[in-house]
Scaffold this active site. Structure first.
Site, PDB file in Angstrom:
ATOM      1  N   ASN A   1       0.844  -1.199   0.000  1.00 47.42           N
ATOM      2  CA  ASN A   1       0.000   0.000   0.000  1.00 47.42           C
ATOM      3  C   ASN A   1       0.878   1.247   0.000  1.00 47.42           C
ATOM      4  O   ASN A   1       2.102   1.152   0.039  1.00 47.42           O
ATOM      5  CB  ASN A   1      -0.990  -0.030   1.160  1.00 47.42           C
ATOM      6  CG  ASN A   1      -0.288  -0.028   2.501  1.00 47.42           C
ATOM      7  OD1 ASN A   1       0.404   0.920   2.846  1.00 47.42           O
ATOM      8  ND2 ASN A   1      -0.430  -1.115   3.254  1.00 47.42           N
TER       9      ASN A   1
ATOM     10  N   ASP B   1      -4.940  -6.040   5.522  1.00 44.57           N
ATOM     11  CA  ASP B   1      -6.041  -6.791   6.135  1.00 44.57           C
ATOM     12  C   ASP B   1      -6.152  -8.181   5.530  1.00 44.57           C
ATOM     13  O   ASP B   1      -6.773  -9.060   6.109  1.00 44.57           O
ATOM     14  CB  ASP B   1      -7.367  -6.045   5.912  1.00 44.57           C
ATOM     15  CG  ASP B   1      -7.415  -4.755   6.721  1.00 44.57           C
ATOM     16  OD1 ASP B   1      -6.914  -4.758   7.857  1.00 44.57           O
ATOM     17  OD2 ASP B   1      -7.933  -3.748   6.204  1.00 44.57           O
TER      18      ASP B   1
ATOM     19  N   LYS C   1     -14.889   2.290  14.817  1.00 40.02           N
ATOM     20  CA  LYS C   1     -13.688   1.429  14.817  1.00 40.02           C
ATOM     21  C   LYS C   1     -13.041   1.411  16.197  1.00 40.02           C
ATOM     22  O   LYS C   1     -12.576   0.389  16.676  1.00 40.02           O
ATOM     23  CB  LYS C   1     -12.714   1.961  13.769  1.00 40.02           C
ATOM     24  CG  LYS C   1     -11.752   0.953  13.240  1.00 40.02           C
ATOM     25  CD  LYS C   1     -11.058   1.433  11.970  1.00 40.02           C
ATOM     26  CE  LYS C   1     -11.848   1.127  10.709  1.00 40.02           C
ATOM     27  NZ  LYS C   1     -11.177   1.515   9.482  1.00 40.02           N
TER      28      LYS C   1
HETATM   29  N1  CTP Z   1      -4.399  -2.757  12.142  1.00 41.13           N
HETATM   30  C1  CTP Z   1      -3.947  -3.803  12.917  1.00 41.13           C
HETATM   31  N2  CTP Z   1      -3.900  -5.062  12.396  1.00 41.13           N
HETATM   32  C2  CTP Z   1      -4.317  -5.310  11.155  1.00 41.13           C
HETATM   33  C3  CTP Z   1      -4.831  -4.254  10.366  1.00 41.13           C
HETATM   34  C4  CTP Z   1      -4.850  -2.993  10.892  1.00 41.13           C
HETATM   35  O1  CTP Z   1      -3.581  -3.580  14.060  1.00 41.13           O
HETATM   36  N3  CTP Z   1      -4.249  -6.537  10.680  1.00 41.13           N
HETATM   37  C5  CTP Z   1      -4.423  -1.405  12.724  1.00 41.13           C
HETATM   38  C6  CTP Z   1      -3.768  -0.337  11.878  1.00 41.13           C
HETATM   39  O2  CTP Z   1      -2.395  -0.172  12.218  1.00 41.13           O
HETATM   40  C7  CTP Z   1      -4.574   0.893  12.256  1.00 41.13           C
HETATM   41  C8  CTP Z   1      -5.953   0.332  12.462  1.00 41.13           C
HETATM   42  O3  CTP Z   1      -5.774  -1.035  12.811  1.00 41.13           O
HETATM   43  O4  CTP Z   1      -4.133   1.480  13.465  1.00 41.13           O
HETATM   44  C9  CTP Z   1      -6.775   0.414  11.211  1.00 41.13           C
HETATM   45  O5  CTP Z   1      -7.944  -0.320  11.384  1.00 41.13           O
HETATM   46  P1  CTP Z   1      -8.547  -1.284  10.283  1.00 41.13           P
HETATM   47  O6  CTP Z   1      -9.703  -1.954  10.930  1.00 41.13           O
HETATM   48  O7  CTP Z   1      -7.539  -2.130   9.645  1.00 41.13           O
HETATM   49  O8  CTP Z   1      -9.049  -0.296   9.287  1.00 41.13           O
HETATM   50  P2  CTP Z   1      -8.768  -0.156   7.788  1.00 41.13           P
HETATM   51  O9  CTP Z   1      -8.062  -1.332   7.231  1.00 41.13           O
HETATM   52  O10 CTP Z   1      -8.106   1.150   7.610  1.00 41.13           O
HETATM   53  O11 CTP Z   1     -10.211  -0.070   7.193  1.00 41.13           O
HETATM   54  P3  CTP Z   1     -11.506  -1.010   7.220  1.00 41.13           P
HETATM   55  O12 CTP Z   1     -11.507  -1.889   8.426  1.00 41.13           O
HETATM   56  O13 CTP Z   1     -12.540   0.045   7.306  1.00 41.13           O
HETATM   57  O14 CTP Z   1     -11.428  -1.739   5.953  1.00 41.13           O
END
Ligand code: CTP
Length: 416
Positions: A217, A286, A349
């Protein structure tokens, strides 16, 4: 109580500066109004004189104003220069060091922090000349309260409206409290983070498809690096867990280099065992390919389907640490990179992840979020939201850690 110079420039929203002035006074500050000639075409100096109880400065050439070189005397006396509304013309003069009236001379002469609240037609705001001038000012440490969207006086609907007076006042008050708590030169800052262990993550993660290709990313690591450097400056022992970035990480206690979300998960959970604060600024994937190929995948004439599986959520796993049940575990800070409904989604969140603070980032803006040097965020915790206006990522890191310090002190007050 601080003395604030309120610069008023020539825009239709000049009348809203009255409300800004009142708001600053309600927070106990003393205001001196400085008006440009064009501002006087929209609102009379008498209004500001009546509400500030001070003579309004409208010209460099008023008899008496040079007895003690007034723009220099005021420059020394003020704790903040706030310009609201701030026109494209004033922004241009500040950016290029032109000092042809009292306000632009004051801008150059003062060493107080400067906060601008731009207001203009949408096309003017989006013009590369104005954008570049604003970027140059932000890079020099000037703070900006973003203009809002809506119906403009020129009949257009778009971005360029002066921000709400209450938001401008909040940004000014936050800036002043940060400056007030700054330590004298040479002295160690009195920080609640001193001697604490802080883990910061930064950058992207790369999820391998095969030995040559990966899913990644746009994160550059700048925001996490700024946070790690600031935590270090405040006396914390910092572990920086960094994904693959081309930027040099700052010199902190320990830098752990990782590649994938799984590696970051292991490194963070390991470091978090003894940490007081964990700040997850990294853009962690993710999803990851379910079975990365051992050898380079050759192309075929057809399409290629990748099967992805969820990575483990590091923050959610940190929130489940047994030490957190007794409130002794690390204070957790997450980031929410969003492109719409930013604050509402980030608020949700924060609750879902069970963390103390979330930094909401509107990454659809060209001047905030991924791979730029500036950022504007909203800090959301159990007490509500706080807007941090557009500024350098170093400035945003300070605002985030100020809030972390506050939350730490609240938590220890609750425990004791
Ligand atoms: N994060 C984490 N572990 C993951 C993915 C993300 O700890 N596997 C953390 C990121 O470092 C950030 C936060 O979680 O601090 C972002 O949250 P996330 O739920 O991953 O949101 P996004 O991926 O940005 O979006 P969404 O869930 O809305 O798709």
């Amino acid at each position: 109580m601080s003395l604030i110079a309120l610069g008023v420039t020539g825009g239709i929203s000049a009348y809203k500066a009255v409300e800004v002035c009142r708001g600053l006074q309600q927070h106990g500050h003393d205001v001196v109004a400085v008006m440009t000639h064009s501002a006087e075409r929209f609102i009379g100096p008498v209004t500001f004189e009546a509400i500030t109880g001070r003579q309004v400065i409208t010209s460099q050439w008023t008899p008496g104003s040079n007895a003690d070189i007034e723009h220099v005397a005021i420059a020394d006396a003020i704790a903040l220069l706030l310009v609201a509304p701030c026109t494209a013309n004033a922004i241009g003069k500040f950016a290029h060091g032109i000092a042809d009236d009292f306000l632009s001379s004051l801008y150059l002469a003062t060493r107080a922090p400067c906060l601008l609240a731009p207001a203009m037609n949408s096309n003017m705001l989006a013009h590369p000349a104005v954008e570049e001038n604003l970027r140059a000012l932000v890079a020099r440490g000037v703070h900006v309260v973003d203009p809002g969207d809506g119906y403009l006086a020129c009949g257009w609907v778009g971005k360029g409206r002066l921000a709400e007076p209450a938001d401008i006042v909040d940004a000014a008050v936050a800036l002043l409290s940060r400056t007030d708590s700054a330590s004298p030169p040479g002295a160690a800052p009195p920080s609640a983070l001193r001697a604490l262990r802080v883990v910061v993550t930064a950058g992207p993660t790369y999820e391998d498809i095969d030995p040559v290709r990966y899913l990644g990313n746009r994160s550059s690591g700048r925001m996490g690096f700024a946070l790690a450097a600031e935590a270090m400056r405040r006396g914390a022992t910092v572990t920086l867990v960094a994904g693959p970035t081309s930027l040099e990480p700052p010199t902190v206690g320990e830098v752990v280099r990782v590649r994938s979300a799984a590696e970051m998960h292991a490194a963070v959970l390991d470091a978090a065992a003894t940490a007081d604060v964990v700040v997850m600024a990294a853009a962690v994937a993710d999803y990851t390919p379910t079975e990365p190929a051992e050898h380079k995948v050759p192309k075929t004439s057809g399409s290629l389907t990748l099967t992805l599986q969820r990575t483990r959520d590091i923050l959610a796993d940190l929130a489940e640490l047994p030490s957190r049940a007794s409130a002794a575990g690390p204070l957790l800070v997450g980031f929410a990179a969003e492109t719409g409904d930013v604050v509402a989604r980030a608020t949700d969140k924060r609750t879902r992840k069970g963390i103390e603070l979330i930094v909401a980032n509107d990454v659809s803006r060209p001047d905030a979020g991924f791979d730029v040097e500036t950022n504007a965020v909203t800090l959301i915790d159990a007490e509500g939201e706080r807007f941090v206006p557009l500024q350098s990522k170093e400035g945003v890191a300070q605002a985030i850690l100020d809030r972390v310090e506050y939350l730490l002190s609240e938590r220890s007050a609750r425990i004791s």
